[in-house]
Design a protein around this motif. Structure first.
Motif, PDB file in Angstrom:
ATOM      1  N   ALA A 174       0.841  -1.196   0.000  1.00 20.54           N
ATOM      2  CA  ALA A 174       0.000   0.000   0.000  1.00 20.54           C
ATOM      3  C   ALA A 174       0.881   1.252   0.000  1.00 20.54           C
ATOM      4  CB  ALA A 174      -0.936   0.000   1.203  1.00 20.54           C
ATOM      5  N   ILE A 220      -5.917   5.997  -3.115  1.00 20.38           N
ATOM      6  CA  ILE A 220      -6.427   4.838  -2.375  1.00 20.38           C
ATOM      7  C   ILE A 220      -6.644   3.658  -3.321  1.00 20.38           C
ATOM      8  CG2 ILE A 220      -8.286   3.971  -0.893  1.00 20.38           C
ATOM      9  CD1 ILE A 220      -6.651   6.123   0.443  1.00 20.38           C
ATOM     10  N   SER A 241      -4.665   0.197  -3.008  1.00 19.71           N
ATOM     11  CA  SER A 241      -5.413  -1.053  -2.808  1.00 19.71           C
ATOM     12  C   SER A 241      -5.090  -2.074  -3.880  1.00 19.71           C
ATOM     13  CB  SER A 241      -6.922  -0.782  -2.831  1.00 19.71           C
ATOM     14  OG  SER A 241      -7.258   0.205  -1.899  1.00 19.71           O
ATOM     15  N   TRP A 268      -9.418 -10.795   1.693  1.00 20.02           N
ATOM     16  CA  TRP A 268      -9.799  -9.538   2.347  1.00 20.02           C
ATOM     17  C   TRP A 268     -11.312  -9.373   2.447  1.00 20.02           C
ATOM     18  CZ3 TRP A 268     -12.547  -6.435  -0.978  1.00 20.02           C
ATOM     19  CH2 TRP A 268     -12.373  -6.673  -2.350  1.00 20.02           C
ATOM     20  N   LEU A 290      -8.368  -3.832   4.756  1.00 18.50           N
ATOM     21  CA  LEU A 290      -8.732  -2.520   4.214  1.00 18.50           C
ATOM     22  C   LEU A 290      -8.305  -1.408   5.166  1.00 18.50           C
ATOM     23  CD1 LEU A 290     -12.167  -3.404   2.623  1.00 18.50           C
ATOM     24  CD2 LEU A 290      -9.935  -3.215   1.531  1.00 18.50           C
ATOM     25  N   ILE A 308      -4.631  -0.835   4.673  1.00 17.98           N
ATOM     26  CA  ILE A 308      -4.346  -0.046   3.474  1.00 17.98           C
ATOM     27  C   ILE A 308      -4.592   1.428   3.730  1.00 17.98           C
ATOM     28  CG2 ILE A 308      -5.101   0.436   1.101  1.00 17.98           C
ATOM     29  CD1 ILE A 308      -5.728  -2.555   0.849  1.00 17.98           C
ATOM     30  N   VAL A 350     -16.741  -1.106  -0.629  1.00 13.93           N
ATOM     31  CA  VAL A 350     -15.654  -1.378  -1.574  1.00 13.93           C
ATOM     32  C   VAL A 350     -16.183  -2.111  -2.810  1.00 13.93           C
ATOM     33  CG1 VAL A 350     -13.527  -2.692  -1.929  1.00 13.93           C
ATOM     34  CG2 VAL A 350     -13.858  -1.407   0.179  1.00 13.93           C
TER      35      VAL A 350
END
Lengths: 204, 204, 204
Positions: free
Chosen positions: A17, A35, A39, A59, A66, A69, C122
């Motif tokens: 990340a 982001i 990711s 994940w 998450l 990250i 997400v």
């Protein structure tokens, strides 16, 4: 053991990340793109591995990844705003650490799944190399993985270290440690010494 | 029958691995990047097909495919080191053969799975075209599949040949042979005659 | 409810297919490449979502989606041949509508699946943003999603609207409507006002 794997996965996610965020900065990206790039770099390789092995994607059932990250990206952004310079060396080292962690993670997961050692080596390499490959493709760089310095090759070396220790001592924790150290030290040496695997040398 | 499918798959993998290796050479790549590019080209399309149909990914449970890629890449590299020239025509022909083999393979696998013929045609086209698409995207070329010469269109033609023979004679081996010949001959003709499907002609 | 989801999915597919076709025109692509690009844009995000959640991929068991893509592409091509101009604004608006529809679709599907709200957000963002991301990567543009104007951020906003309505009134149809309107209006406003999320401002 499962606990160990979870921590190694989280460390790999964190450093990739960071590497994705640094690349976003280098490419003058901004906003949420950072982001997204962090990711994709951090979970791209492992996502592909889990989809190919038909295992639950790592994940999806835990929010730890998450949050990791997000935290890694935020800390990197703050660091960049404070220091005002682009740490190219740090990007390479973060990338090498992610490679080492993810390689052993993918190898271990594939072996637990019952895969042939050759397939497990491929899975380790893919877990390590694909996040960065996708990052570079999105940023329109020729991917690091395809450049001269030993990249995927270091994953294979690390995997062989793992298999040697595991077959010799039957201790998978020790084997994982050996593989991480093996992959990381070969990759870092390759970066500093500009080692290459010349296949087409003198042909172009 | 299953044996047949396995051989067609292996031939498709071999020619696409050659095509990936040639592209790596053309793009001045080196070292392990060659193997990565050969592999992505050779198994990218089929991997996507199997993940979408939720079937076991074809190369995970048999190491034949990976050894085929390695052998194809090594032979191509030796050939390039000996002859010292880039065979652009050979790249196009290897690509056309991979397209024909993989198209019929994807079509057959989707039909066995029970998919609607339209979905099966899409799966065939995807199996044939996506490995090369990913190869070109990684190498930052505008993908062959998106260029003027009939590419994906030839897969649809080959698939229609398959369905016509299969519905007429109920012989899937004959249908597969017809589809490979149909796809390959249309694609090769399109390359040499620069056939196009002009949709936007005169608009730009 | 299932019926609703199916229609929202079809609308998202249609507008993203238009956006893919417009991009193919802009990039001087031709022939079947147009259909490939329209399809990748239209079903790329949802395909990835379904593979990651290990659900049946939405377009494999119903041919509606593929016919919708074909129809949308053909209508767009005819429209371009008649009007002879490239509607850049229309591309942005079509993209924004696809984003809004697919975001709510992905969010809803992940929540039905039992995912954590963070994971569901997400998944919504990924469903909305990845088709366009792949489209831009194939066309060698820096992806819209990574540019300054709020893109993925609008998906998060839309998802929060959904969750607020759903938790407040327990009505998922109303929540979906609110999320589509929220995402779309924020995205369109961001396009016209050139809103940005400056993270690295003044650093380069």
């Amino acid at each position: 053991m499962t606990q160990w794997l979870h921590w190694i996965d989280l460390m790999g996610v964190a450093v990739f990340a960071v590497s994705g965020t640094l690349m976003a900065f280098r490419k003058h990206m901004d906003g949420f793109g950072v982001i997204v790039l962090a990711s994709v770099t951090a979970i791209g390789g492992g996502t592909l591995r889990d989809m190919i092995l038909d295992l639950p994607v790592f994940w999806v059932h835990s929010t730890d990844f998450l949050y990791t990250i997000l935290a890694a990206a935020v800390i990197t952004i703050i660091w960049l705003r404070v220091t005002h310079k682009f740490p190219y060396q740090t990007l390479l080292i973060a990338d090498a650490m992610g490679l080492a962690f993810f390689n052993v993670m993918g190898l271990q997961k594939a072996l637990n799944y019952g895969a042939d050692p050759l397939i497990a080596i491929v899975m380790g390499t893919m877990t390590g190399a694909f996040g960065g490959l996708i990052r570079d493709v999105i940023c329109r760089d020729i991917p690091l993985v395809l450049k001269g310095e030993l990249y995927a090759t270091t994953c294979i070396f690390g995997s062989l270290v793992y298999l040697a220790i595991f077959w010799g001592w039957d201790n998978s924790s020790l084997a994982m440690l050996g593989a991480v150290i093996g992959t990381l030290s070969l990759r870092v040496t390759a970066i500093y010494r500009h080692w290459q695997l010349p296949l087409f040398q003198g042909l172009h």
